[in-house]
Design an enzyme around this catalytic site. Structure first.
Site, PDB file in Angstrom:
ATOM      1  N   TYR A 181       0.876  20.974  -7.464  1.00 15.81           N
ATOM      2  CA  TYR A 181       2.064  20.888  -8.325  1.00 15.81           C
ATOM      3  C   TYR A 181       2.966  22.067  -8.028  1.00 15.81           C
ATOM      4  O   TYR A 181       2.484  23.196  -7.913  1.00 15.81           O
ATOM      5  CB  TYR A 181       1.680  20.890  -9.816  1.00 15.81           C
ATOM      6  CG  TYR A 181       1.885  19.528 -10.426  1.00 15.81           C
ATOM      7  CD1 TYR A 181       3.163  18.968 -10.481  1.00 15.81           C
ATOM      8  CD2 TYR A 181       0.816  18.793 -10.925  1.00 15.81           C
ATOM      9  CE1 TYR A 181       3.353  17.705 -11.007  1.00 15.81           C
ATOM     10  CE2 TYR A 181       1.001  17.537 -11.455  1.00 15.81           C
ATOM     11  CZ  TYR A 181       2.275  16.987 -11.493  1.00 15.81           C
ATOM     12  OH  TYR A 181       2.476  15.755 -12.006  1.00 15.81           O
ATOM     13  N   GLU A 201       6.615  22.359  -9.378  1.00 18.09           N
ATOM     14  CA  GLU A 201       7.947  22.176  -9.981  1.00 18.09           C
ATOM     15  C   GLU A 201       8.813  23.409  -9.760  1.00 18.09           C
ATOM     16  O   GLU A 201       8.353  24.544  -9.925  1.00 18.09           O
ATOM     17  CB  GLU A 201       7.817  21.898 -11.481  1.00 18.09           C
ATOM     18  CG  GLU A 201       7.546  20.430 -11.744  1.00 18.09           C
ATOM     19  CD  GLU A 201       7.053  20.155 -13.141  1.00 18.09           C
ATOM     20  OE1 GLU A 201       6.179  20.909 -13.620  1.00 18.09           O
ATOM     21  OE2 GLU A 201       7.537  19.191 -13.751  1.00 18.09           O
ATOM     22  N   ASP A 245      25.859   7.526   2.184  1.00 17.59           N
ATOM     23  CA  ASP A 245      24.433   7.225   2.144  1.00 17.59           C
ATOM     24  C   ASP A 245      24.085   6.707   3.546  1.00 17.59           C
ATOM     25  O   ASP A 245      24.349   5.551   3.867  1.00 17.59           O
ATOM     26  CB  ASP A 245      24.182   6.156   1.066  1.00 17.59           C
ATOM     27  CG  ASP A 245      22.751   5.633   1.072  1.00 17.59           C
ATOM     28  OD1 ASP A 245      21.990   5.985   1.983  1.00 17.59           O
ATOM     29  OD2 ASP A 245      22.415   4.855   0.148  1.00 17.59           O
ATOM     30  N   THR A 271      17.421   8.305   3.295  1.00 17.99           N
ATOM     31  CA  THR A 271      15.969   8.167   3.271  1.00 17.99           C
ATOM     32  C   THR A 271      15.451   8.751   4.586  1.00 17.99           C
ATOM     33  O   THR A 271      16.214   8.960   5.526  1.00 17.99           O
ATOM     34  CB  THR A 271      15.539   6.689   3.139  1.00 17.99           C
ATOM     35  OG1 THR A 271      16.250   5.917   4.096  1.00 17.99           O
ATOM     36  CG2 THR A 271      15.811   6.154   1.746  1.00 17.99           C
ATOM     37  N   ARG A 294       8.067   7.846   3.822  1.00 17.37           N
ATOM     38  CA  ARG A 294       8.965   7.311   2.789  1.00 17.37           C
ATOM     39  C   ARG A 294       9.399   8.493   1.925  1.00 17.37           C
ATOM     40  O   ARG A 294       8.574   9.285   1.468  1.00 17.37           O
ATOM     41  CB  ARG A 294       8.248   6.271   1.945  1.00 17.37           C
ATOM     42  CG  ARG A 294       7.759   5.111   2.771  1.00 17.37           C
ATOM     43  CD  ARG A 294       7.443   3.936   1.918  1.00 17.37           C
ATOM     44  NE  ARG A 294       8.650   3.238   1.594  1.00 17.37           N
ATOM     45  CZ  ARG A 294       9.084   2.156   2.246  1.00 17.37           C
ATOM     46  NH1 ARG A 294       8.399   1.671   3.259  1.00 17.37           N
ATOM     47  NH2 ARG A 294      10.190   1.559   1.872  1.00 17.37           N
TER      48      ARG A 294
END
Ligand code: DSN
Length: 409
Positions: free
Chosen positions: A50, A52, A196, A222, A231
């Site tokens: 983790y 953040e 995009d 992406t 992905r």
């Protein structure tokens, strides 16, 4: 313990999916084969962490190596695209786009995007998507005759509507996009330039398509399409927008970053920085053009008359078959593509008039122009033999034997 021992059912399905990918022609333009190195990073212990926050500013301890990894991912993306600022944390393309809306618009604000049925994306203002529900989309269209972007019409609409941003970059537009025109129009009306480039990112990075990153306000992409990574997504922007976009991603929309995905993004950027990636991107376009030529020779009508990119949009109306039928018939012979609307399509989106084909995955396998000719012939024969079971069986074998010479995994 391996998946095979812990969960034989999933292990068998992974094996079957690998075989399907190797024995068939993956021609969905948004798909590709990520390298084993990318998959290794994706399946690494970074999954367990983790973190953040952003590098050196985390809400959890133990992020020494995560920080280094994320900084590497950022610096490689900057180098690859010529970006001033990069955020590598977006989970995928839709969340990346959502972050841009969140950073720049208030609910009800106007923006412009290409209508989905002409090659836009759900997140570019479709009424069933957050972008069309929370904000006020002003859709633009392609020209009905040429099926190309009409920059003068877009300019006029922008002058009339004064959108906060103009979104360019598409999912089913086969021709080159003139990003400089979009930039100019944006400057004229005081709109933010937002692209995009998810579909063409690999082509932009390799210099095979105009790259808007150095001069646009904000660009999302992406990482798994022509860029051939895991992905996921990234946002690239001018330094002046960095704070707003970073805040929109975290804590605005996301919690802990997917560190395993970000490590895999870093690996993909490293791969894309190599000279061989430029050759790969050039070959994608050569392959698309070869496939387009063969399909046109077989009597297929291509939207916008051909392609400058990795994708082709085939209008099947003169072939007496719908997009949905063609997708199914082609799947039966091992050619995977997707049904797609063509501009001004009289048919519904679930059974439209076209199919969308792309060459990124076949190019990754090493296929070249001569194989594209063969693939075009297989597609034409399959569509013509949609009710002939024996012919389809023979074509399935042709696909298998072509694939055998181009194994990837
Ligand atoms: N679903 C992707 C595509 O196939 O184009 C876009 O997000």
């Amino acid at each position: 313990m391996f998946v095979e021992n812990v969960d034989p059912q999933i292990s068998v399905l992974i094996g079957k999916e690998r075989l399907r990918q190797m024995e068939g022609l993956e021609m969905i333009p948004s798909e590709n084969y990520a390298s084993k190195a990318v998959l290794e990073a994706l399946g690494s212990v970074f999954n367990n962490k983790y973190s953040e926050g952003y590098p050196r500013k985390r809400y959890y301890g133990g992020n020494e190596f995560v920080d280094e990894m994320e900084e590497l991912a950022i610096s490689r993306a900057k180098q690859l695209f010529g970006a001033e600022h990069v955020n590598v944390q977006p989970y995928s393309g839709s969340p990346a786009n959502l972050a841009v809306y969140f950073a720049f618009l208030k609910p009800g604000d106007k923006f412009m995007g290409l209508t989905l049925s002409h090659g836009g994306h759900l997140t570019h203002g479709h009424p069933v998507n957050f972008s069309g529900m929370l904000y006020q989309p002003v859709p633009y269209s392609v020209d009905p005759k040429t099926e190309l972007l009409d920059y003068e019409a877009i300019r006029k609409l922008a002058q009339q509507e004064k959108p906060k941003f103009i979104l360019s970059g598409y999912t089913a537009y086969p021709r080159a996009v003139d990003f400089r025109q979009f930039k100019e129009i944006g400057e004229e009306v005081g709109a933010i330039s937002f692209a995009d480039i998810s579909h063409i990112a690999g082509l932009c990075a390799a210099g095979v398509h105009e790259n808007p990153v150095p001069y646009f306000d904000v660009v999302t992409t992406t990482t798994h399409k022509t860029l051939r990574g895991p992905r996921g997504a990234v946002i690239m922007c001018k330094e002046v927008h960095a704070k707003a976009l970073d805040k929109a991603v975290f804590p605005g929309l996301q919690g802990g970053p997917h560190d395993h995905a970000n490590a895999a993004k870093a690996v993909a950027f490293q791969e894309a920085l190599q000279p061989s990636f430029k050759e790969y991107a050039k070959q994608i376009v050569k392959n698309s053009r070869a496939l387009a030529d063969e399909l046109m020779a077989q009597g297929f009508r291509l939207v916008a008359g051909g392609t400058d990119t990795h994708l082709l949009l085939v209008d099947l109306r003169n072939k007496n078959v719908s997009g949905k039928e063609a997708e199914l018939v082609l799947e039966g012979v091992g050619v995977y593509c997707n049904k797609n609307t063509v501009p001004y399509d009289p048919r519904p989106p679930m059974d439209p008039s076209g199919i969308r084909l792309g060459t990124p995955a076949l190019t990754t396998r090493g296929m070249k122009e001569s194989e594209m000719k063969e693939v075009g012939r297989i597609i034409a024969k399959a569509v013509a033999s949609k009710d002939d079971t024996a012919a389809k069986k023979r074509l399935r074998e042709d696909v298998r034997s072509l694939c055998k010479d181009f194994l990837f995994y």
